[in-house]
Design a protein around this motif. Structure first.
Motif, mmCIF file in Angstrom:
data_model
loop_
_atom_site.group_PDB
_atom_site.id
_atom_site.type_symbol
_atom_site.label_atom_id
_atom_site.label_comp_id
_atom_site.label_asym_id
_atom_site.label_seq_id
_atom_site.Cartn_x
_atom_site.Cartn_y
_atom_site.Cartn_z
ATOM 1 N N THR A 100 0.840 -1.192 0.000
ATOM 2 C CA THR A 100 0.000 0.000 0.000
ATOM 3 C C THR A 100 0.877 1.245 0.000
ATOM 4 O OG1 THR A 100 -0.119 0.200 2.411
ATOM 5 C CG2 THR A 100 -1.755 -1.238 1.332
ATOM 6 N N GLU A 101 0.285 2.352 -0.416
ATOM 7 C CA GLU A 101 1.026 3.611 -0.416
ATOM 8 C C GLU A 101 1.455 3.988 0.996
ATOM 9 O OE1 GLU A 101 0.615 8.186 -2.120
ATOM 10 O OE2 GLU A 101 -1.146 6.881 -2.050
ATOM 11 N N GLU A 102 0.585 3.729 1.968
ATOM 12 C CA GLU A 102 0.909 4.042 3.358
ATOM 13 C C GLU A 102 2.107 3.232 3.845
ATOM 14 O OE1 GLU A 102 -1.258 4.136 7.767
ATOM 15 O OE2 GLU A 102 -2.220 3.106 6.093
ATOM 16 N N TRP A 104 4.476 1.841 1.974
ATOM 17 C CA TRP A 104 5.644 2.296 1.206
ATOM 18 C C TRP A 104 6.202 3.588 1.786
ATOM 19 C CZ3 TRP A 104 8.612 0.404 -2.742
ATOM 20 C CH2 TRP A 104 9.438 1.312 -3.412
ATOM 21 N N ASP A 105 5.319 4.567 2.002
ATOM 22 C CA ASP A 105 5.766 5.870 2.479
ATOM 23 C C ASP A 105 6.394 5.790 3.867
ATOM 24 O OD1 ASP A 105 4.929 7.043 0.153
ATOM 25 O OD2 ASP A 105 3.095 7.916 0.989
ATOM 26 N N ALA A 150 9.139 -2.961 -0.007
ATOM 27 C CA ALA A 150 9.529 -1.582 0.306
ATOM 28 C C ALA A 150 10.865 -1.537 1.042
ATOM 29 C CB ALA A 150 8.443 -0.898 1.127
#
Length: 248
Positions: A100-102, A104-105, A150
């Motif tokens: 998810t983007e969360e 990854w970030d 990630a």
């Protein structure tokens, strides 16, 4: 005479694990140590174990303002900085299909951007007298792992960012060496009693030629070499402590 006499070190993520073991080792060899961490729960216990003028500073490595504050406080307390060990990091299990983007970030903010800020401010504060920057990567910065998507990207980034910074500092004649450490599986106390951790250990043991997990002290000893003047001709290099894992 200690191997780090008259040196001052900053160790991020220094309250537990490899960071704490390294802080203790540096202090044993004469360094004054600033331990930083986002979590201050065990900071008093860590400082007691480390001893030798150690201080604690609460620190979110993903925030540049926190890095500025850390260097300011350390220089006010000890007068200078000679060693920065960018050790703070997190791991998260995700894969190329389901990340998810969360997720990854969060990994990138701590494991990659946090190291970037650590390098930047180490260079700014050490370029007039030289020093050593040590960046925590991983064997996953050298080889792929299917469920650490990630994390692998971040640690691979740390590896190459280290080389770029090393070449820049050499070109500018700053006297700053920049190297990365790449641990394999390292023993944690919770592995001794947690059934899930035990299952993980048993799954990895067959892949380790030396037949065991590494100890935090073994990573700390490598960091000590890189922090000391003994490694004066080493820069832009990657140092493995993985029991032969990546030799296969």
């Amino acid at each position: 005479m200690g191997r780090l006499d008259n040196k001052v070190a900053i160790i991020s993520g220094g309250v537990n694990g490899i960071g704490r073991a390294t802080a203790k080792r540096f202090a044993e060899e004469g360094a004054k140590v600033a331990v930083t961490d986002i979590n201050d729960t065990n900071s008093a216990e860590a400082l007691k174990e480390i001893g030798h003028d150690a201080i604690f500073i609460k620190h979110d490595v993903s925030k540049e303002a926190d890095w500025i504050n850390v260097f300011k406080k350390v220089i006010e307390t000890f007068g200078k900085v000679d060693i920065v060990f960018n050790n703070a990091g997190i791991a998260a299990f995700n894969d190329a299909e389901h990340v998810t983007e969360e997720q990854w970030d969060k990994v990138m903010d701590i494991d990659l951007k946090g190291v970037m800020f650590g390098i930047k401010h180490a260079v700014l504060n050490m370029k007039d007298h030289g020093g050593s920057i040590i960046n925590m990567s991983s064997i996953e910065g050298l080889i792929g792992y299917p469920n650490l998507f990630a994390f692998t990207a971040a640690k691979g980034g740390v590896r190459l960012m280290t080389k770029s910074a090393a070449l820049y500092c050499a070109k500018e004649n700053y006297g700053i060496r920049v190297n990365s450490i790449h641990p394999g599986p390292i023993h944690k106390p919770e592995m001794d009693n947690d059934p899930k951790e035990q299952k993980l250990v048993q799954a990895h043991l067959p892949m380790l030629p030396m037949g065991r997990f590494g100890e935090t002290s073994e990573v700390a000893n490598l960091a000590l070499f890189l922090a000391s003047d003994e490694s004066s001709f080493s820069t832009g290099s990657e140092f493995l402590v993985d029991g032969g894992y990546t030799a296969q």
